[in-house]
Design an enzyme around this catalytic site. Structure first.
Site, mmCIF file in Angstrom:
data_model
loop_
_atom_site.group_PDB
_atom_site.id
_atom_site.type_symbol
_atom_site.label_atom_id
_atom_site.label_comp_id
_atom_site.label_asym_id
_atom_site.label_seq_id
_atom_site.Cartn_x
_atom_site.Cartn_y
_atom_site.Cartn_z
ATOM 1 N N ASP A 88 6.430 1.566 3.931
ATOM 2 C CA ASP A 88 5.501 1.741 5.094
ATOM 3 C C ASP A 88 4.045 1.742 4.286
ATOM 4 O O ASP A 88 4.036 2.256 3.178
ATOM 5 C CB ASP A 88 5.807 3.068 5.678
ATOM 6 C CG ASP A 88 6.805 3.130 6.453
ATOM 7 O OD1 ASP A 88 7.040 2.016 7.227
ATOM 8 O OD2 ASP A 88 7.322 4.034 6.895
ATOM 9 N N LYS A 89 3.385 1.062 5.054
ATOM 10 C CA LYS A 89 1.859 1.074 4.283
ATOM 11 C C LYS A 89 0.854 2.021 5.413
ATOM 12 O O LYS A 89 0.912 1.530 6.730
ATOM 13 C CB LYS A 89 1.329 -0.247 3.883
ATOM 14 C CG LYS A 89 0.230 -0.553 3.546
ATOM 15 C CD LYS A 89 -0.431 -1.721 3.319
ATOM 16 C CE LYS A 89 -1.535 -2.453 3.751
ATOM 17 N NZ LYS A 89 -1.961 -3.664 3.354
#
Length: 96
Positions: free
Chosen positions: A9-10
């Site tokens: 996840d960014k």
């Protein structure tokens, strides 16, 4: 934030970043660089994110086109060594 089943996840760094990392469960979290800020502030943000549980950073906008080596080495020191001390001198030494 990615939630499409990707490898990580960014997301952007926030004051409650440890809660963000915890909410992501077993999915590794990488911070996005966000809006442009002074290099030392960006390095501190990267350090704080790593300390809070991020596994990496995506900070391409902080890598200057001229003499990029100093910032690259400084970000690497923060991510892989987890220390703020030393990264500033690395950056300053290489940008000369």
């Amino acid at each position: 934030m990615r939630g499409d089943g990707g490898a990580h996840d960014k997301t952007y760094y926030t004051e409650n970043f440890p809660e963000v990392v915890e909410a992501c469960g077993n999915v590794p979290v990488v911070i996005a660089g966000g809006k442009k800020q002074p290099e030392m502030d960006a390095l501190k943000m990267a350090h704080d994110a790593i300390t809070a549980g991020a596994v990496g950073v995506d900070m391409a906008e902080y890598i200057p086109e001229r003499r990029p080596v100093g910032m690259i080495k400084a970000v690497r020191a923060v991510v892989h060594d987890g220390k703020m001390s030393g990264c500033i001198s690395i950056y300053e030494k290489e940008k000369e």
